[in-house]
Scaffold this motif. Structure first.
Motif, PDB file in Angstrom:
ATOM      1  N   UNK A  88       0.837  -1.189   0.000  1.00 18.49           N
ATOM      2  CA  UNK A  88       0.000   0.000   0.000  1.00 18.49           C
ATOM      3  C   UNK A  88       0.876   1.245   0.000  1.00 18.49           C
ATOM      4  N   UNK A  89       0.429   2.260  -0.727  1.00 19.56           N
ATOM      5  CA  UNK A  89       1.154   3.535  -0.776  1.00 19.56           C
ATOM      6  C   UNK A  89       0.402   4.629  -0.025  1.00 19.56           C
ATOM      7  N   UNK A  90      -0.510   4.229   0.873  1.00 19.57           N
ATOM      8  CA  UNK A  90      -1.418   5.189   1.514  1.00 19.57           C
ATOM      9  C   UNK A  90      -0.685   6.270   2.288  1.00 19.57           C
ATOM     10  N   UNK A  91       0.491   5.966   2.820  1.00 22.25           N
ATOM     11  CA  UNK A  91       1.223   6.973   3.592  1.00 22.25           C
ATOM     12  C   UNK A  91       1.597   8.191   2.745  1.00 22.25           C
ATOM     13  N   UNK A  92       1.627   8.042   1.436  1.00 29.47           N
ATOM     14  CA  UNK A  92       2.032   9.154   0.574  1.00 29.47           C
ATOM     15  C   UNK A  92       0.851   9.859  -0.081  1.00 29.47           C
ATOM     16  N   UNK A  93      -0.376   9.437   0.197  1.00 35.44           N
ATOM     17  CA  UNK A  93      -1.529  10.044  -0.472  1.00 35.44           C
ATOM     18  C   UNK A  93      -1.654  11.537  -0.156  1.00 35.44           C
ATOM     19  N   UNK A  94      -1.453  11.892   1.093  1.00 34.28           N
ATOM     20  CA  UNK A  94      -1.573  13.314   1.451  1.00 34.28           C
ATOM     21  C   UNK A  94      -0.482  14.144   0.772  1.00 34.28           C
ATOM     22  N   UNK A  95       0.712  13.555   0.616  1.00 34.23           N
ATOM     23  CA  UNK A  95       1.807  14.247  -0.085  1.00 34.23           C
ATOM     24  C   UNK A  95       1.432  14.470  -1.540  1.00 34.23           C
ATOM     25  N   UNK A  96       0.893  13.422  -2.183  1.00 36.98           N
ATOM     26  CA  UNK A  96       0.511  13.533  -3.589  1.00 36.98           C
ATOM     27  C   UNK A  96      -0.573  14.584  -3.793  1.00 36.98           C
ATOM     28  N   UNK A  97      -1.541  14.626  -2.893  1.00 39.90           N
ATOM     29  CA  UNK A  97      -2.624  15.609  -3.004  1.00 39.90           C
ATOM     30  C   UNK A  97      -2.072  17.031  -2.899  1.00 39.90           C
ATOM     31  N   UNK A  98      -1.161  17.265  -1.952  1.00 38.69           N
ATOM     32  CA  UNK A  98      -0.602  18.609  -1.801  1.00 38.69           C
ATOM     33  C   UNK A  98       0.267  18.982  -3.000  1.00 38.69           C
TER      34      UNK A  98
END
Length: 450
Positions: free
Chosen positions: A366-376
Protein backbone atom coordinates in the motif's frame (compact mmCIF):
# COMPACT_ATOMS: atom_id res chain seq x y z
CA UNK A 1 22.82 -21.34 -29.02
CA UNK A 2 20.15 -18.96 -27.63
CA UNK A 3 17.52 -17.51 -29.94
CA UNK A 4 15.85 -14.12 -29.79
CA UNK A 5 12.19 -13.94 -28.83
CA UNK A 6 9.73 -11.19 -27.99
CA UNK A 7 7.61 -11.25 -24.83
CA UNK A 8 4.38 -9.32 -24.39
CA UNK A 9 1.50 -9.41 -21.94
CA UNK A 10 -0.94 -7.96 -24.49
CA UNK A 11 -2.77 -10.67 -26.42
CA UNK A 12 -3.64 -8.22 -29.21
CA UNK A 13 0.05 -7.41 -29.75
CA UNK A 14 0.86 -11.10 -30.29
CA UNK A 15 -0.91 -11.39 -33.63
CA UNK A 16 0.36 -8.01 -34.86
CA UNK A 17 3.96 -8.89 -33.97
CA UNK A 18 3.70 -12.33 -35.61
CA UNK A 19 2.31 -10.80 -38.81
CA UNK A 20 5.11 -8.22 -39.05
CA UNK A 21 7.82 -10.80 -38.37
CA UNK A 22 6.34 -13.14 -40.98
CA UNK A 23 6.38 -10.40 -43.63
CA UNK A 24 10.02 -9.57 -42.88
CA UNK A 25 11.05 -13.23 -42.78
CA UNK A 26 12.07 -13.08 -39.11
CA UNK A 27 9.37 -15.35 -37.62
CA UNK A 28 10.42 -18.81 -36.40
CA UNK A 29 7.65 -21.03 -37.79
CA UNK A 30 9.02 -24.11 -36.02
CA UNK A 31 8.81 -22.72 -32.47
CA UNK A 32 6.04 -20.25 -33.20
CA UNK A 33 4.31 -18.72 -30.17
CA UNK A 34 4.30 -20.01 -26.60
CA UNK A 35 2.50 -18.85 -23.47
CA UNK A 36 4.36 -18.62 -20.15
CA UNK A 37 3.71 -17.16 -16.69
CA UNK A 38 4.80 -13.69 -17.85
CA UNK A 39 2.79 -13.46 -21.07
CA UNK A 40 3.42 -14.67 -24.61
CA UNK A 41 6.69 -15.54 -26.35
CA UNK A 42 6.94 -14.85 -30.10
CA UNK A 43 10.05 -16.55 -31.46
CA UNK A 44 12.29 -15.09 -34.15
CA UNK A 45 14.65 -17.07 -36.36
CA UNK A 46 17.62 -14.97 -35.26
CA UNK A 47 20.24 -16.50 -32.97
CA UNK A 48 23.16 -15.00 -31.08
CA UNK A 49 26.48 -16.24 -29.78
CA UNK A 50 26.40 -14.44 -26.43
CA UNK A 51 23.61 -14.54 -23.85
CA UNK A 52 24.09 -10.86 -22.93
CA UNK A 53 21.08 -8.76 -23.89
CA UNK A 54 23.03 -5.54 -23.42
CA UNK A 55 24.62 -6.18 -26.83
CA UNK A 56 21.26 -6.54 -28.55
CA UNK A 57 18.72 -3.82 -29.35
CA UNK A 58 15.28 -3.62 -30.91
CA UNK A 59 16.90 -1.64 -33.72
CA UNK A 60 17.61 -5.02 -35.31
CA UNK A 61 13.86 -5.21 -35.96
CA UNK A 62 12.94 -1.79 -37.42
CA UNK A 63 9.90 -3.32 -39.11
CA UNK A 64 8.14 -3.53 -35.71
CA UNK A 65 7.82 0.25 -35.52
CA UNK A 66 5.43 1.40 -32.78
CA UNK A 67 4.93 -2.16 -31.56
CA UNK A 68 8.34 -2.00 -29.89
CA UNK A 69 6.97 -0.14 -26.86
CA UNK A 70 4.81 -3.17 -25.99
CA UNK A 71 7.49 -5.82 -26.51
CA UNK A 72 10.36 -7.11 -24.42
CA UNK A 73 13.35 -8.66 -26.22
CA UNK A 74 14.66 -11.77 -24.46
CA UNK A 75 16.95 -14.74 -25.08
CA UNK A 76 15.72 -18.32 -25.03
CA UNK A 77 18.08 -21.30 -25.18
CA UNK A 78 17.59 -23.65 -28.15
CA UNK A 79 19.92 -26.43 -27.01
CA UNK A 80 17.06 -28.50 -25.57
CA UNK A 81 16.82 -32.24 -26.06
CA UNK A 82 13.78 -34.55 -26.12
CA UNK A 83 12.60 -36.11 -22.88
CA UNK A 84 12.30 -39.88 -22.64
CA UNK A 85 8.78 -39.35 -21.29
CA UNK A 86 7.46 -38.01 -24.60
CA UNK A 87 7.88 -35.28 -27.19
CA UNK A 88 8.07 -32.40 -24.72
CA UNK A 89 11.50 -30.72 -24.73
CA UNK A 90 13.57 -30.31 -21.62
CA UNK A 91 14.22 -26.72 -20.63
CA UNK A 92 17.76 -25.53 -21.26
CA UNK A 93 18.32 -25.36 -17.48
CA UNK A 94 17.14 -28.94 -17.01
CA UNK A 95 19.34 -30.04 -19.88
CA UNK A 96 22.32 -28.26 -18.32
CA UNK A 97 21.64 -29.74 -14.86
CA UNK A 98 21.43 -33.24 -16.32
CA UNK A 99 24.63 -32.93 -18.34
CA UNK A 100 26.49 -31.56 -15.29
CA UNK A 101 25.09 -34.03 -12.73
CA UNK A 102 25.79 -37.27 -14.57
CA UNK A 103 29.62 -37.11 -14.43
CA UNK A 104 29.46 -35.91 -10.80
CA UNK A 105 27.11 -38.60 -9.51
CA UNK A 106 28.34 -40.85 -6.70
CA UNK A 107 27.81 -44.61 -7.12
CA UNK A 108 25.21 -44.81 -4.36
CA UNK A 109 22.81 -42.48 -6.21
CA UNK A 110 20.42 -44.34 -8.49
CA UNK A 111 18.95 -43.33 -11.82
CA UNK A 112 15.61 -42.93 -10.06
CA UNK A 113 17.10 -40.38 -7.70
CA UNK A 114 18.56 -38.50 -10.66
CA UNK A 115 15.09 -38.35 -12.22
CA UNK A 116 13.68 -36.99 -8.95
CA UNK A 117 16.26 -34.18 -8.97
CA UNK A 118 15.57 -33.33 -12.63
CA UNK A 119 11.84 -33.22 -11.95
CA UNK A 120 12.46 -30.46 -9.40
CA UNK A 121 14.53 -28.26 -11.71
CA UNK A 122 12.53 -25.01 -11.84
CA UNK A 123 10.55 -24.43 -15.01
CA UNK A 124 10.94 -20.69 -14.52
CA UNK A 125 14.30 -18.99 -14.25
CA UNK A 126 15.84 -15.79 -15.55
CA UNK A 127 19.18 -14.79 -16.99
CA UNK A 128 20.06 -11.13 -16.53
CA UNK A 129 23.31 -10.48 -18.37
CA UNK A 130 25.65 -13.06 -16.78
CA UNK A 131 23.44 -13.66 -13.72
CA UNK A 132 21.23 -16.78 -13.41
CA UNK A 133 18.33 -16.37 -10.97
CA UNK A 134 16.54 -19.59 -9.95
CA UNK A 135 13.03 -19.69 -8.50
CA UNK A 136 12.72 -20.34 -4.77
CA UNK A 137 11.35 -23.88 -5.18
CA UNK A 138 14.26 -25.71 -6.79
CA UNK A 139 15.99 -29.06 -6.83
CA UNK A 140 18.07 -27.99 -3.78
CA UNK A 141 15.08 -28.55 -1.52
CA UNK A 142 14.61 -32.30 -2.14
CA UNK A 143 16.29 -35.12 -0.18
CA UNK A 144 17.95 -36.63 -3.30
CA UNK A 145 19.92 -33.43 -3.89
CA UNK A 146 20.79 -33.01 -0.23
CA UNK A 147 22.14 -36.56 -0.06
CA UNK A 148 24.53 -35.77 -2.90
CA UNK A 149 25.90 -32.75 -1.04
CA UNK A 150 26.30 -34.80 2.15
CA UNK A 151 28.50 -37.37 0.40
CA UNK A 152 30.99 -34.74 -0.73
CA UNK A 153 31.49 -31.30 0.85
CA UNK A 154 32.90 -29.91 -2.42
CA UNK A 155 30.09 -31.32 -4.57
CA UNK A 156 27.79 -28.28 -4.54
CA UNK A 157 30.54 -25.79 -5.44
CA UNK A 158 31.82 -28.01 -8.27
CA UNK A 159 28.27 -28.51 -9.55
CA UNK A 160 27.49 -24.79 -9.67
CA UNK A 161 30.84 -24.02 -11.30
CA UNK A 162 30.06 -26.45 -14.12
CA UNK A 163 26.46 -25.26 -14.34
CA UNK A 164 27.61 -21.64 -14.65
CA UNK A 165 29.92 -22.60 -17.52
CA UNK A 166 27.12 -24.56 -19.20
CA UNK A 167 24.63 -21.69 -18.89
CA UNK A 168 27.23 -19.06 -19.87
CA UNK A 169 26.86 -17.11 -16.61
CA UNK A 170 29.20 -16.03 -13.83
CA UNK A 171 26.74 -15.81 -10.90
CA UNK A 172 23.90 -18.04 -9.65
CA UNK A 173 21.38 -17.32 -6.88
CA UNK A 174 18.04 -18.52 -5.54
CA UNK A 175 15.17 -16.06 -5.56
CA UNK A 176 13.01 -15.38 -2.52
CA UNK A 177 10.03 -13.11 -1.81
CA UNK A 178 10.52 -9.60 -0.44
CA UNK A 179 9.86 -9.42 3.28
CA UNK A 180 6.83 -7.38 4.27
CA UNK A 181 8.21 -6.64 7.73
CA UNK A 182 8.10 -3.07 8.97
CA UNK A 183 11.89 -3.23 9.35
CA UNK A 184 12.25 -3.79 5.61
CA UNK A 185 11.06 -0.39 4.39
CA UNK A 186 13.75 -0.35 1.70
CA UNK A 187 12.28 -3.55 0.16
CA UNK A 188 15.62 -5.41 0.26
CA UNK A 189 15.48 -9.04 -0.95
CA UNK A 190 16.56 -10.31 2.46
CA UNK A 191 16.30 -14.00 1.60
CA UNK A 192 18.27 -14.11 -1.65
CA UNK A 193 20.57 -17.15 -1.53
CA UNK A 194 23.86 -16.68 -3.38
CA UNK A 195 24.97 -20.04 -4.75
CA UNK A 196 27.93 -19.25 -6.99
CA UNK A 197 30.11 -16.28 -7.90
CA UNK A 198 31.52 -13.23 -6.15
CA UNK A 199 28.53 -11.03 -5.34
CA UNK A 200 30.57 -8.38 -3.55
CA UNK A 201 31.58 -7.37 -0.04
CA UNK A 202 29.87 -8.81 3.04
CA UNK A 203 26.39 -7.48 3.75
CA UNK A 204 26.05 -5.61 7.05
CA UNK A 205 23.92 -2.76 8.36
CA UNK A 206 26.47 -0.14 7.30
CA UNK A 207 26.75 -1.43 3.73
CA UNK A 208 22.95 -1.39 3.45
CA UNK A 209 22.33 2.09 4.84
CA UNK A 210 25.57 3.92 3.95
CA UNK A 211 27.33 2.01 1.15
CA UNK A 212 30.79 3.11 0.08
CA UNK A 213 31.98 3.55 -3.47
CA UNK A 214 33.90 0.28 -3.02
CA UNK A 215 30.63 -1.45 -2.10
CA UNK A 216 29.11 -0.24 -5.35
CA UNK A 217 32.16 -1.14 -7.45
CA UNK A 218 32.54 -4.66 -6.03
CA UNK A 219 28.84 -5.58 -6.17
CA UNK A 220 27.15 -7.67 -8.87
CA UNK A 221 24.82 -5.49 -10.98
CA UNK A 222 22.13 -7.26 -12.99
CA UNK A 223 20.88 -5.78 -16.25
CA UNK A 224 17.86 -6.26 -18.50
CA UNK A 225 15.77 -4.45 -21.11
CA UNK A 226 12.02 -3.98 -21.09
CA UNK A 227 10.09 -1.93 -23.66
CA UNK A 228 13.46 -0.82 -25.15
CA UNK A 229 14.48 0.61 -21.73
CA UNK A 230 17.56 -0.59 -19.84
CA UNK A 231 17.34 -1.22 -16.11
CA UNK A 232 20.09 -2.04 -13.60
CA UNK A 233 19.94 -3.28 -10.01
CA UNK A 234 21.97 -5.04 -7.31
CA UNK A 235 20.12 -8.33 -6.59
CA UNK A 236 21.32 -8.52 -2.96
CA UNK A 237 20.02 -5.05 -2.09
CA UNK A 238 17.13 -4.24 -4.39
CA UNK A 239 14.26 -6.03 -6.05
CA UNK A 240 13.18 -6.31 -9.69
CA UNK A 241 9.72 -7.39 -10.83
CA UNK A 242 9.40 -8.54 -14.43
CA UNK A 243 5.62 -8.61 -14.11
CA UNK A 244 5.44 -4.79 -14.04
CA UNK A 245 6.23 -4.68 -17.77
CA UNK A 246 2.51 -4.31 -18.56
CA UNK A 247 2.17 -1.20 -16.39
CA UNK A 248 5.41 0.24 -17.76
CA UNK A 249 4.01 -0.13 -21.27
CA UNK A 250 0.79 1.61 -20.19
CA UNK A 251 2.78 4.56 -18.85
CA UNK A 252 4.37 4.92 -22.29
CA UNK A 253 0.88 5.66 -23.65
CA UNK A 254 -0.10 8.29 -21.05
CA UNK A 255 -1.21 11.70 -22.29
CA UNK A 256 -0.10 15.09 -20.95
CA UNK A 257 3.43 13.88 -20.18
CA UNK A 258 5.69 15.38 -22.87
CA UNK A 259 7.63 18.38 -21.48
CA UNK A 260 5.73 18.15 -18.20
CA UNK A 261 7.02 17.44 -14.70
CA UNK A 262 6.29 14.01 -13.22
CA UNK A 263 6.74 13.01 -9.57
CA UNK A 264 7.55 9.43 -8.60
CA UNK A 265 7.33 9.10 -4.82
CA UNK A 266 8.74 5.54 -4.72
CA UNK A 267 11.19 5.54 -7.62
CA UNK A 268 13.21 2.43 -6.78
CA UNK A 269 15.62 1.65 -9.63
CA UNK A 270 13.44 3.62 -12.03
CA UNK A 271 10.73 1.01 -12.62
CA UNK A 272 8.12 3.54 -13.75
CA UNK A 273 10.21 6.73 -13.68
CA UNK A 274 12.12 5.50 -16.76
CA UNK A 275 8.88 5.00 -18.69
CA UNK A 276 7.87 8.60 -17.93
CA UNK A 277 11.31 9.78 -19.07
CA UNK A 278 10.99 7.73 -22.26
CA UNK A 279 7.55 9.25 -22.83
CA UNK A 280 9.09 12.74 -22.72
CA UNK A 281 8.63 14.06 -19.18
CA UNK A 282 11.22 16.70 -18.21
CA UNK A 283 12.14 16.34 -15.46
CA UNK A 284 10.96 13.24 -13.60
CA UNK A 285 11.34 14.02 -9.89
CA UNK A 286 12.24 10.82 -8.02
CA UNK A 287 12.19 10.15 -4.29
CA UNK A 288 13.91 7.01 -2.96
CA UNK A 289 15.37 6.08 0.45
CA UNK A 290 17.40 3.02 -0.60
CA UNK A 291 20.91 4.16 -1.70
CA UNK A 292 21.34 0.91 -3.63
CA UNK A 293 18.19 1.58 -5.64
CA UNK A 294 19.40 5.11 -6.32
CA UNK A 295 22.74 3.80 -7.58
CA UNK A 296 20.89 1.37 -9.85
CA UNK A 297 18.68 4.22 -11.09
CA UNK A 298 21.73 6.36 -11.91
CA UNK A 299 23.44 3.47 -13.72
CA UNK A 300 20.25 2.71 -15.63
CA UNK A 301 19.80 6.36 -16.62
CA UNK A 302 23.35 6.39 -17.98
CA UNK A 303 22.67 3.21 -19.99
CA UNK A 304 19.62 4.92 -21.51
CA UNK A 305 21.68 8.05 -22.28
CA UNK A 306 19.58 10.24 -19.95
CA UNK A 307 20.94 13.01 -17.78
CA UNK A 308 20.29 12.40 -14.08
CA UNK A 309 20.89 14.81 -11.19
CA UNK A 310 21.48 13.31 -7.73
CA UNK A 311 20.43 15.41 -4.71
CA UNK A 312 21.44 14.15 -1.28
CA UNK A 313 19.13 14.90 1.65
CA UNK A 314 21.70 17.27 3.19
CA UNK A 315 22.08 19.23 -0.07
CA UNK A 316 20.12 22.09 -1.57
CA UNK A 317 18.54 21.40 -4.94
CA UNK A 318 20.32 23.50 -7.55
CA UNK A 319 17.72 23.95 -10.28
CA UNK A 320 18.93 23.99 -13.87
CA UNK A 321 17.37 26.99 -15.60
CA UNK A 322 18.60 26.55 -19.17
CA UNK A 323 16.34 24.35 -21.24
CA UNK A 324 19.19 22.37 -22.81
CA UNK A 325 20.70 21.59 -19.38
CA UNK A 326 17.55 20.40 -17.57
CA UNK A 327 18.09 16.78 -16.46
CA UNK A 328 15.72 14.04 -17.53
CA UNK A 329 15.59 12.81 -13.93
CA UNK A 330 16.21 14.51 -10.58
CA UNK A 331 16.83 11.89 -7.89
CA UNK A 332 16.34 12.83 -4.23
CA UNK A 333 18.01 10.34 -1.88
CA UNK A 334 15.58 10.97 0.95
CA UNK A 335 12.14 10.14 2.31
CA UNK A 336 9.27 11.43 0.17
CA UNK A 337 7.86 13.33 3.17
CA UNK A 338 10.37 16.05 2.22
CA UNK A 339 8.85 16.40 -1.25
CA UNK A 340 6.55 19.27 -0.26
CA UNK A 341 9.32 21.40 1.25
CA UNK A 342 11.51 20.68 -1.79
CA UNK A 343 8.81 21.88 -4.17
CA UNK A 344 7.89 24.93 -2.07
CA UNK A 345 11.54 25.99 -2.06
CA UNK A 346 11.80 25.37 -5.81
CA UNK A 347 8.66 27.32 -6.70
CA UNK A 348 10.10 30.31 -4.87
CA UNK A 349 12.60 30.48 -7.73
CA UNK A 350 11.13 32.38 -10.66
CA UNK A 351 12.76 30.11 -13.24
CA UNK A 352 11.07 26.92 -11.95
CA UNK A 353 7.59 25.98 -13.15
CA UNK A 354 6.16 23.06 -11.20
CA UNK A 355 3.88 21.82 -13.97
CA UNK A 356 3.46 18.31 -12.57
CA UNK A 357 0.86 16.34 -14.54
CA UNK A 358 1.34 12.81 -13.14
CA UNK A 359 2.22 11.56 -9.65
CA UNK A 360 3.19 7.92 -9.27
CA UNK A 361 2.91 5.97 -5.99
CA UNK A 362 4.24 2.47 -6.65
CA UNK A 363 4.81 1.09 -3.15
CA UNK A 364 3.31 -2.31 -2.30
CA UNK A 365 1.31 -3.55 -0.54
CA UNK A 366 0.00 0.00 0.00
CA UNK A 367 1.15 3.53 -0.78
CA UNK A 368 -1.42 5.19 1.51
CA UNK A 369 1.22 6.97 3.59
CA UNK A 370 2.03 9.15 0.57
CA UNK A 371 -1.53 10.04 -0.47
CA UNK A 372 -1.57 13.31 1.45
CA UNK A 373 1.81 14.25 -0.09
CA UNK A 374 0.51 13.53 -3.59
CA UNK A 375 -2.62 15.61 -3.00
CA UNK A 376 -0.60 18.61 -1.80
CA UNK A 377 1.80 18.28 -4.75
CA UNK A 378 -1.20 18.26 -7.09
CA UNK A 379 -2.50 21.42 -5.41
CA UNK A 380 0.90 23.11 -5.89
CA UNK A 381 1.02 22.20 -9.58
CA UNK A 382 0.44 24.84 -12.25
CA UNK A 383 -1.52 22.22 -14.23
CA UNK A 384 -5.33 22.22 -14.12
CA UNK A 385 -5.46 18.41 -14.27
CA UNK A 386 -3.13 16.10 -12.32
CA UNK A 387 -3.32 12.30 -12.56
CA UNK A 388 -2.55 10.27 -9.43
CA UNK A 389 -1.51 6.64 -9.96
CA UNK A 390 -2.09 4.70 -6.73
CA UNK A 391 -0.63 1.18 -6.54
CA UNK A 392 -1.80 -1.47 -4.07
CA UNK A 393 -2.24 -5.19 -3.49
CA UNK A 394 -5.96 -5.84 -3.11
CA UNK A 395 -8.11 -8.95 -2.85
CA UNK A 396 -10.01 -9.30 -6.12
CA UNK A 397 -13.32 -9.33 -4.25
CA UNK A 398 -12.39 -6.00 -2.58
CA UNK A 399 -11.27 -4.00 -5.62
CA UNK A 400 -14.56 -2.08 -5.92
CA UNK A 401 -14.69 -1.22 -2.23
CA UNK A 402 -10.98 -0.25 -2.28
CA UNK A 403 -11.68 2.09 -5.21
CA UNK A 404 -14.55 3.81 -3.39
CA UNK A 405 -12.65 4.10 -0.12
CA UNK A 406 -9.53 5.48 -1.84
CA UNK A 407 -11.55 8.04 -3.80
CA UNK A 408 -13.33 9.13 -0.62
CA UNK A 409 -10.04 9.46 1.30
CA UNK A 410 -8.36 11.42 -1.49
CA UNK A 411 -11.37 13.74 -1.65
CA UNK A 412 -11.14 14.41 2.08
CA UNK A 413 -7.41 15.14 1.80
CA UNK A 414 -8.00 17.47 -1.14
CA UNK A 415 -10.72 19.41 0.72
CA UNK A 416 -8.13 20.25 3.39
CA UNK A 417 -5.81 22.00 0.90
CA UNK A 418 -8.12 23.13 -1.92
CA UNK A 419 -11.87 23.27 -1.49
CA UNK A 420 -12.30 24.44 -5.09
CA UNK A 421 -10.84 21.25 -6.62
CA UNK A 422 -12.24 17.76 -7.17
CA UNK A 423 -10.86 14.23 -7.47
CA UNK A 424 -12.44 11.24 -9.17
CA UNK A 425 -11.54 7.69 -10.13
CA UNK A 426 -10.95 7.34 -13.87
CA UNK A 427 -9.57 3.80 -14.24
CA UNK A 428 -8.49 0.65 -12.38
CA UNK A 429 -5.66 -1.28 -14.01
CA UNK A 430 -5.16 -4.91 -12.95
CA UNK A 431 -1.43 -5.33 -13.37
CA UNK A 432 -0.70 -8.89 -12.25
CA UNK A 433 -1.65 -11.58 -9.77
CA UNK A 434 0.30 -11.09 -6.55
CA UNK A 435 -1.01 -14.13 -4.68
CA UNK A 436 -4.05 -16.41 -4.96
CA UNK A 437 -7.04 -14.10 -4.98
CA UNK A 438 -4.89 -10.96 -4.67
CA UNK A 439 -4.13 -8.52 -7.50
CA UNK A 440 -1.51 -5.82 -7.89
CA UNK A 441 -3.63 -2.95 -9.17
CA UNK A 442 -3.17 0.71 -10.02
CA UNK A 443 -5.98 3.16 -9.48
CA UNK A 444 -5.94 6.31 -11.64
CA UNK A 445 -7.48 9.33 -9.95
CA UNK A 446 -7.79 12.72 -11.63
CA UNK A 447 -7.46 15.93 -9.62
CA UNK A 448 -9.28 18.76 -11.41
CA UNK A 449 -9.04 22.41 -10.41
CA UNK A 450 -12.14 24.49 -10.87
Amino acid sequence: MPALAFRTTDRQIVKACKTVLERSGHFDKQRGIEKDDNGFLIYTNKSVENADLETITLQEFPELGDLQTSLELILVSTDAQKSSLGSRSLSSLKHAVQSVLQPLMVPSVSTEQLVQILNKVPQRYYIYGRFLLLSSSSFESIPEWQSLAQHDASFANEFYKLLADKMNVTHIALNAPISGDNDNAMRKPTSLVCLYGDFGLNVDRESILVPSRENFMRELWAVTRQNSISQTWAPRYTMFSRGNIKEKARVLEFENVVNKTVADLYAGIGYFAFSYAQRGAVPVLCWEINPWSVEGLLRGAKANKWKAQLVQHSEDWVIEAKKDSIPNLVVFLEDNRYAISRIRAATAVDTFNFNVSHINMGLLPSSEESWSIAIELAALSSEDNVALHVHANVAQSDIDSWSRRTEFTLRQLLDEVSSSSSVALTHIEKIKSFAPGVMHICGDFLVQKR
